[in-house]
Enzyme design. Sequence first.
Site, PDB file in Angstrom:
ATOM      1  N   GLY A   1     -28.379  23.589 -16.357  1.00 26.14           N
ATOM      2  CA  GLY A   1     -28.825  23.967 -17.710  1.00 26.14           C
ATOM      3  C   GLY A   1     -28.257  25.268 -18.239  1.00 26.14           C
ATOM      4  O   GLY A   1     -28.878  25.906 -19.095  1.00 26.14           O
ATOM      5  N   SER A   2     -27.050  25.657 -17.799  1.00 28.05           N
ATOM      6  CA  SER A   2     -26.512  26.911 -18.345  1.00 28.05           C
ATOM      7  C   SER A   2     -26.137  26.751 -19.812  1.00 28.05           C
ATOM      8  O   SER A   2     -26.254  27.709 -20.590  1.00 28.05           O
ATOM      9  CB  SER A   2     -25.333  27.414 -17.503  1.00 28.05           C
ATOM     10  OG  SER A   2     -24.211  26.585 -17.668  1.00 28.05           O
ATOM     11  N   ASN A   3     -25.700  25.585 -20.213  1.00 27.36           N
ATOM     12  CA  ASN A   3     -25.432  25.372 -21.648  1.00 27.36           C
ATOM     13  C   ASN A   3     -26.723  25.411 -22.458  1.00 27.36           C
ATOM     14  O   ASN A   3     -26.753  25.938 -23.573  1.00 27.36           O
ATOM     15  CB  ASN A   3     -24.708  24.040 -21.860  1.00 27.36           C
ATOM     16  CG  ASN A   3     -23.216  24.164 -21.647  1.00 27.36           C
ATOM     17  OD1 ASN A   3     -22.509  24.788 -22.434  1.00 27.36           O
ATOM     18  ND2 ASN A   3     -22.727  23.585 -20.556  1.00 27.36           N
TER      19      ASN A   3
ATOM     20  N   MET B   1     -26.324  13.812 -17.477  1.00 28.46           N
ATOM     21  CA  MET B   1     -25.315  13.148 -16.658  1.00 28.46           C
ATOM     22  C   MET B   1     -25.398  11.617 -16.672  1.00 28.46           C
ATOM     23  O   MET B   1     -24.880  10.960 -15.768  1.00 28.46           O
ATOM     24  CB  MET B   1     -25.387  13.672 -15.210  1.00 28.46           C
ATOM     25  CG  MET B   1     -25.203  15.187 -15.115  1.00 28.46           C
ATOM     26  SD  MET B   1     -23.786  15.835 -16.049  1.00 28.46           S
ATOM     27  CE  MET B   1     -22.498  15.603 -14.854  1.00 28.46           C
ATOM     28  N   ARG B   2     -26.044  11.058 -17.687  1.00 25.48           N
ATOM     29  CA  ARG B   2     -26.077   9.594 -17.770  1.00 25.48           C
ATOM     30  C   ARG B   2     -25.512   9.129 -19.101  1.00 25.48           C
ATOM     31  O   ARG B   2     -25.602   9.855 -20.096  1.00 25.48           O
ATOM     32  CB  ARG B   2     -27.519   9.080 -17.649  1.00 25.48           C
ATOM     33  CG  ARG B   2     -28.106   9.440 -16.343  1.00 25.48           C
ATOM     34  CD  ARG B   2     -29.454   8.838 -16.093  1.00 25.48           C
ATOM     35  NE  ARG B   2     -29.933   9.408 -14.849  1.00 25.48           N
ATOM     36  CZ  ARG B   2     -29.524   9.016 -13.646  1.00 25.48           C
ATOM     37  NH1 ARG B   2     -28.691   8.010 -13.511  1.00 25.48           N
ATOM     38  NH2 ARG B   2     -29.965   9.630 -12.570  1.00 25.48           N
TER      39      ARG B   2
ATOM     40  N   ASN C   1     -22.375  16.079 -27.689  1.00 26.41           N
ATOM     41  CA  ASN C   1     -22.205  16.245 -26.246  1.00 26.41           C
ATOM     42  C   ASN C   1     -21.149  17.311 -25.993  1.00 26.41           C
ATOM     43  O   ASN C   1     -20.227  17.480 -26.784  1.00 26.41           O
ATOM     44  CB  ASN C   1     -21.731  14.915 -25.640  1.00 26.41           C
ATOM     45  CG  ASN C   1     -21.516  14.986 -24.141  1.00 26.41           C
ATOM     46  OD1 ASN C   1     -22.359  15.507 -23.399  1.00 26.41           O
ATOM     47  ND2 ASN C   1     -20.395  14.467 -23.665  1.00 26.41           N
TER      48      ASN C   1
ATOM     49  N   HIS D   1     -18.227  18.387 -23.262  1.00 28.03           N
ATOM     50  CA  HIS D   1     -17.450  17.819 -22.153  1.00 28.03           C
ATOM     51  C   HIS D   1     -16.440  18.854 -21.660  1.00 28.03           C
ATOM     52  O   HIS D   1     -15.762  19.480 -22.484  1.00 28.03           O
ATOM     53  CB  HIS D   1     -16.727  16.546 -22.617  1.00 28.03           C
ATOM     54  CG  HIS D   1     -15.991  15.869 -21.510  1.00 28.03           C
ATOM     55  ND1 HIS D   1     -16.638  15.139 -20.537  1.00 28.03           N
ATOM     56  CD2 HIS D   1     -14.677  15.845 -21.193  1.00 28.03           C
ATOM     57  CE1 HIS D   1     -15.748  14.687 -19.667  1.00 28.03           C
ATOM     58  NE2 HIS D   1     -14.553  15.102 -20.052  1.00 28.03           N
TER      59      HIS D   1
ATOM     60  N   ASP E   1     -17.494   9.535 -23.934  1.00 27.49           N
ATOM     61  CA  ASP E   1     -16.755  10.773 -24.241  1.00 27.49           C
ATOM     62  C   ASP E   1     -15.681  10.562 -25.309  1.00 27.49           C
ATOM     63  O   ASP E   1     -14.592  11.150 -25.238  1.00 27.49           O
ATOM     64  CB  ASP E   1     -16.099  11.344 -22.961  1.00 27.49           C
ATOM     65  CG  ASP E   1     -17.144  11.800 -21.941  1.00 27.49           C
ATOM     66  OD1 ASP E   1     -18.246  12.176 -22.358  1.00 27.49           O
ATOM     67  OD2 ASP E   1     -16.846  11.772 -20.744  1.00 27.49           O
TER      68      ASP E   1
ATOM     69  N   LYS F   1     -17.475  29.230 -19.527  1.00 27.97           N
ATOM     70  CA  LYS F   1     -17.671  30.380 -20.431  1.00 27.97           C
ATOM     71  C   LYS F   1     -17.377  29.974 -21.874  1.00 27.97           C
ATOM     72  O   LYS F   1     -18.068  30.404 -22.800  1.00 27.97           O
ATOM     73  CB  LYS F   1     -16.734  31.527 -20.032  1.00 27.97           C
ATOM     74  CG  LYS F   1     -17.103  32.155 -18.703  1.00 27.97           C
ATOM     75  CD  LYS F   1     -16.492  33.551 -18.561  1.00 27.97           C
ATOM     76  CE  LYS F   1     -16.900  34.204 -17.258  1.00 27.97           C
ATOM     77  NZ  LYS F   1     -15.939  34.065 -16.175  1.00 27.97           N
TER      78      LYS F   1
HETATM   79  C1  GRF Z   1     -20.967  21.311 -18.079  1.00 30.64           C
HETATM   80  O1  GRF Z   1     -19.705  21.602 -17.540  1.00 30.64           O
HETATM   81  C2  GRF Z   1     -20.863  20.248 -19.129  1.00 30.64           C
HETATM   82  O2  GRF Z   1     -19.679  20.310 -19.873  1.00 30.64           O
HETATM   83  C3  GRF Z   1     -20.877  18.982 -18.318  1.00 30.64           C
HETATM   84  O3  GRF Z   1     -21.802  19.245 -17.284  1.00 30.64           O
HETATM   85  C4  GRF Z   1     -21.871  20.647 -17.047  1.00 30.64           C
HETATM   86  C5  GRF Z   1     -23.308  21.050 -17.210  1.00 30.64           C
HETATM   87  O4  GRF Z   1     -23.524  22.400 -16.880  1.00 30.64           O
HETATM   88  N1  GRF Z   1     -21.208  17.840 -19.137  1.00 30.64           N
HETATM   89  P1  GRF Z   1     -24.904  23.082 -17.225  1.00 30.64           P
HETATM   90  O5  GRF Z   1     -26.008  22.184 -16.677  1.00 30.64           O
HETATM   91  O6  GRF Z   1     -24.989  23.243 -18.713  1.00 30.64           O
HETATM   92  O7  GRF Z   1     -24.887  24.408 -16.522  1.00 30.64           O
END
Ligand code: GRF
Length: 201
Positions: free
Chosen positions: A13-15, A91-92, A108, A110, A146, A173
């Site tokens: 969940g860093s995004n 991831m699904r 999304n 990617h 995608d 980043k």
């Molecule tokens: C990211 O690299 C995103 O592009 C891909 O899965 C990863 C998820 O990272 N779909 P996070 O869970 O947001 O840290």
Amino acid sequence: MKKRIAVLASGRGSNFQAIIEAMRREQIPATCVALITDNPEAFAIKRAEDAGIPVKIIDYSSFPSREMYEPALLAAMQKVNADLFVLAGYMRILGDDIVRAFPGKRMNIHPALLPSFTGLHAQQQALNHGVKVSGCTVHFVDESLDCGPIILQRCVTVRDEDDEDSLAERILKHEHQCLPEAIRLFCEGKLMIDGRIVRIL
Ligand code: GRF
């Protein structure tokens, strides 16, 4: 008026965190109304709790099949009544019913420059192919994997010494900047889908 966004995430969940922080800085005119996850172990859940965002867990492993899981996910998505669903490390693959239910309302992130290297391990695919630049792509989600209309992309130079982890880290980043920026543009009504092309107004 503030938009309602919901985030779907399966893991770290860093995004998602980057979105939370951009909203805190008031860079995105939106409220996050829910984190929806298929994984009860996802670290994204803690991030949501810390930020006071409601969590909806639809535990994929508790369903006998994908066909049973999908309607539960669809119902959860309908219930949160969001203007935008952001797949941030979800991831699904979304089933057809979900794709049909929210046209133009799902984006999304990617970790590659689409249309190259779709699916899992995009960074390793890029290394295997020997490309000199890779990066990340934010795109609208349609029925193909995608492959929906591209909103934003950022480039990252591939170094000779890169492995999957080092390249993933540098791309990440950029993801953390690109995804909140795309959400901001959406929430400000600045994205127009014109066939395959996304016009930024
Ligand atoms: C990211 O690299 C995103 O592009 C891909 O899965 C990863 C998820 O990272 N779909 P996070 O869970 O947001 O840290």
